[in-house]
Design a protein around this motif. Structure first.
Motif, PDB file in Angstrom:
ATOM      1  N   LEU A  41       5.459   2.879  -9.094  1.00 27.70           N
ATOM      2  CA  LEU A  41       6.298   2.193  -8.119  1.00 27.70           C
ATOM      3  C   LEU A  41       7.749   2.633  -8.231  1.00 27.70           C
ATOM      4  O   LEU A  41       8.399   2.920  -7.232  1.00 27.70           O
ATOM      5  N   GLU A  42       8.255   2.673  -9.456  1.00 24.22           N
ATOM      6  CA  GLU A  42       9.661   3.002  -9.638  1.00 24.22           C
ATOM      7  C   GLU A  42       9.914   3.545 -11.036  1.00 24.22           C
ATOM      8  O   GLU A  42       9.082   3.414 -11.933  1.00 24.22           O
ATOM      9  N   LEU A  43      11.049   4.179 -11.202  1.00 27.51           N
ATOM     10  CA  LEU A  43      11.568   4.660 -12.474  1.00 27.51           C
ATOM     11  C   LEU A  43      10.804   5.843 -13.070  1.00 27.51           C
ATOM     12  O   LEU A  43      11.258   6.433 -14.042  1.00 27.51           O
ATOM     13  N   THR A  45       7.852   9.250 -12.087  1.00 28.10           N
ATOM     14  CA  THR A  45       7.210  10.022 -11.040  1.00 28.10           C
ATOM     15  C   THR A  45       5.815  10.433 -11.501  1.00 28.10           C
ATOM     16  O   THR A  45       5.564  10.492 -12.709  1.00 28.10           O
ATOM     17  N   PRO A  46       4.946  10.686 -10.546  1.00 30.89           N
ATOM     18  CA  PRO A  46       5.149  10.707  -9.101  1.00 30.89           C
ATOM     19  C   PRO A  46       5.112   9.305  -8.515  1.00 30.89           C
ATOM     20  O   PRO A  46       4.573   8.381  -9.114  1.00 30.89           O
ATOM     21  N   GLY A  47       5.662   9.174  -7.331  1.00 27.96           N
ATOM     22  CA  GLY A  47       5.549   7.949  -6.559  1.00 27.96           C
ATOM     23  C   GLY A  47       4.212   7.919  -5.835  1.00 27.96           C
ATOM     24  O   GLY A  47       3.444   8.888  -5.849  1.00 27.96           O
ATOM     25  N   LEU A  48       3.950   6.815  -5.156  1.00 29.34           N
ATOM     26  CA  LEU A  48       2.667   6.629  -4.483  1.00 29.34           C
ATOM     27  C   LEU A  48       2.408   7.722  -3.446  1.00 29.34           C
ATOM     28  O   LEU A  48       1.326   8.310  -3.419  1.00 29.34           O
ATOM     29  N   GLU A  49       3.372   8.012  -2.609  1.00 27.88           N
ATOM     30  CA  GLU A  49       3.148   9.002  -1.552  1.00 27.88           C
ATOM     31  C   GLU A  49       2.871  10.390  -2.130  1.00 27.88           C
ATOM     32  O   GLU A  49       2.004  11.119  -1.635  1.00 27.88           O
ATOM     33  N   THR A  50       3.568  10.750  -3.195  1.00 30.98           N
ATOM     34  CA  THR A  50       3.317  12.033  -3.847  1.00 30.98           C
ATOM     35  C   THR A  50       1.933  12.041  -4.488  1.00 30.98           C
ATOM     36  O   THR A  50       1.234  13.066  -4.464  1.00 30.98           O
ATOM     37  N   GLY A  51       1.520  10.912  -5.034  1.00 33.41           N
ATOM     38  CA  GLY A  51       0.174  10.806  -5.588  1.00 33.41           C
ATOM     39  C   GLY A  51      -0.896  10.993  -4.525  1.00 33.41           C
ATOM     40  O   GLY A  51      -1.898  11.683  -4.742  1.00 33.41           O
ATOM     41  N   VAL A  52      -0.678  10.398  -3.354  1.00 38.29           N
ATOM     42  CA  VAL A  52      -1.610  10.593  -2.240  1.00 38.29           C
ATOM     43  C   VAL A  52      -1.618  12.065  -1.842  1.00 38.29           C
ATOM     44  O   VAL A  52      -2.686  12.655  -1.633  1.00 38.29           O
ATOM     45  N   ARG A  77       2.145  -7.714  -3.556  1.00 39.53           N
ATOM     46  CA  ARG A  77       2.060  -8.386  -2.247  1.00 39.53           C
ATOM     47  C   ARG A  77       3.058  -7.852  -1.226  1.00 39.53           C
ATOM     48  O   ARG A  77       2.763  -7.855  -0.035  1.00 39.53           O
ATOM     49  N   ARG A  78       4.244  -7.412  -1.684  1.00 36.31           N
ATOM     50  CA  ARG A  78       5.268  -6.970  -0.723  1.00 36.31           C
ATOM     51  C   ARG A  78       5.512  -5.461  -0.754  1.00 36.31           C
ATOM     52  O   ARG A  78       5.510  -4.810   0.290  1.00 36.31           O
ATOM     53  N   ASP A  79       5.764  -4.915  -1.941  1.00 31.21           N
ATOM     54  CA  ASP A  79       6.135  -3.496  -2.042  1.00 31.21           C
ATOM     55  C   ASP A  79       4.969  -2.566  -1.751  1.00 31.21           C
ATOM     56  O   ASP A  79       5.123  -1.579  -1.026  1.00 31.21           O
TER      57      ASP A  79
END
Length: 128
Positions: A41-43, A45-52, A77-79
């Motif tokens: 999520l943060e801090l 890498t990779p982030g979610l989109e890069t993982g996809v 629930r939100r992020d």
């Protein structure tokens, strides 16, 4: 092909991710050949989109995101829904779904309870 994206919070200390990398390694061995990647999520890498993107590059047309969170708080629930919407927009031909937070499973809460008990010293007197 169907890929699995393990999704954890992230931290400043790189050592924090060690158990999550171990879980990822276990998943790769147990997944029946399905691609498995870890994203944060943060801090970290990779982030979610890069993982996809990594899974798509491996030929995945479907991705299931497994949130490695003990509870479904604000991040789940939100992020996470916002991140999933962004990933779906960037990869319109890929089916992207999510599961419940891993900590909501009875098997996980029971395993944690048993692991916590295993850390405690055994009492000298069983009735103690």
């Amino acid at each position: 092909m169907h890929g699995i994206l393990l999704f954890a919070h992230g931290a400043r200390d790189p050592a924090w991710a060690t158990p999550f990398r171990t879980i990822t390694d276990h998943m790769r061995r147990e997944s029946g050949g399905r691609p498995v990647t870890l994203a944060f999520l943060e801090l970290m890498t990779p982030g979610l989109e890069t993982g996809v993107a990594d899974l798509v590059e491996q030929g995945c047309t479907a991705v299931t995101v497994v949130p490695l969170f003990l509870g479904a708080g604000g991040h789940v629930r939100r992020d996470l829904p916002l991140l999933l919407d962004n990933a779906r927009a960037h990869f319109p031909g890929v089916e992207i779904a999510t599961t419940a937070a891993i900590g909501e499973l009875e098997a996980v809460t029971l395993a944690i309870a048993r692991a916590a008990l295993s850390l405690l010293p055994l009492p000298a007197d069983p009735s103690a």
